[in-house]
Write an enzyme that holds these catalytic residues in place. Sequence first.
Site, PDB file in Angstrom:
ATOM      1  CD  GLU A   1       7.632  51.317  12.284  1.00 50.89           C
ATOM      2  OE1 GLU A   1       8.800  51.453  11.864  1.00 50.89           O
ATOM      3  OE2 GLU A   1       6.619  51.624  11.619  1.00 50.89           O
TER       4      GLU A   1
ATOM      5  CD  GLU B   1      -4.756  52.417  15.407  1.00 53.11           C
ATOM      6  OE1 GLU B   1      -3.537  52.290  15.607  1.00 53.11           O
ATOM      7  OE2 GLU B   1      -5.268  52.352  14.283  1.00 53.11           O
TER       8      GLU B   1
HETATM    9  N1  THU Z   1       0.003  51.593  12.197  1.00 51.07           N
HETATM   10  C1  THU Z   1      -0.680  52.051  13.285  1.00 51.07           C
HETATM   11  O1  THU Z   1      -0.069  52.509  14.267  1.00 51.07           O
HETATM   12  N2  THU Z   1      -2.036  51.986  13.263  1.00 51.07           N
HETATM   13  C2  THU Z   1      -2.768  51.498  12.220  1.00 51.07           C
HETATM   14  O2  THU Z   1      -3.985  51.405  12.317  1.00 51.07           O
HETATM   15  C3  THU Z   1      -2.103  51.111  10.978  1.00 51.07           C
HETATM   16  C4  THU Z   1      -0.629  51.031  11.022  1.00 51.07           C
HETATM   17  C5  THU Z   1       1.480  51.658  12.211  1.00 51.07           C
HETATM   18  C6  THU Z   1       2.171  50.330  12.232  1.00 51.07           C
HETATM   19  C7  THU Z   1       3.489  50.649  11.576  1.00 51.07           C
HETATM   20  O3  THU Z   1       4.383  51.131  12.575  1.00 51.07           O
HETATM   21  C8  THU Z   1       3.173  51.795  10.636  1.00 51.07           C
HETATM   22  O4  THU Z   1       1.918  52.313  11.035  1.00 51.07           O
HETATM   23  C9  THU Z   1       3.110  51.386   9.170  1.00 51.07           C
HETATM   24  O5  THU Z   1       2.221  50.352   8.984  1.00 51.07           O
END
Ligand code: THU
Length: 129
Positions: A45, A56
């Site tokens: 993030e 992913e």
């Molecule tokens: N996130 C993922 O890593 N993969 C997904 O398929 C959905 C969301 C992460 C992004 C963000 O850091 C957190 O999950 C909340 O959305």
Amino acid sequence: MEMFAELLGSARRAREQAYCPYSHFAVGAALLTSDGEIFAGCNVENLSFGLTVCAERIALYSAVSAGKRQFSGLVLVTDTPEPVTPCGACRQALYEFSPNLWIVTANLLGEQRVYRLSELLPDAFSAKI
Ligand code: THU
């Protein structure tokens, strides 16, 4: 070790590296190349929220950067009551390389679901350009 167990272990270990101080939602992914290698990723993030990259896509782009372009399976791990499926953006990114990818979603309770990417992204954007 059985390949699925290895992928699950990689995804769980990657999840522990998640940098998610804003959402506190840690995600781990492990992508299996068609020649048997594993590339893992976690979500990363940023204070500028839109710069966040999902687990992913970190796994996918790491694999592509290593010269891999064909994939057979992805395991996704979250600490949720039910396993979660990849977001739409990641589905399209994965579709670019392997439309028929097997996707296994898992939680830390040991629940798992199995999908094909083509089922999660019907009528995907796909064009000869
Ligand atoms: N996130 C993922 O890593 N993969 C997904 O398929 C959905 C969301 C992460 C992004 C963000 O850091 C957190 O999950 C909340 O959305």
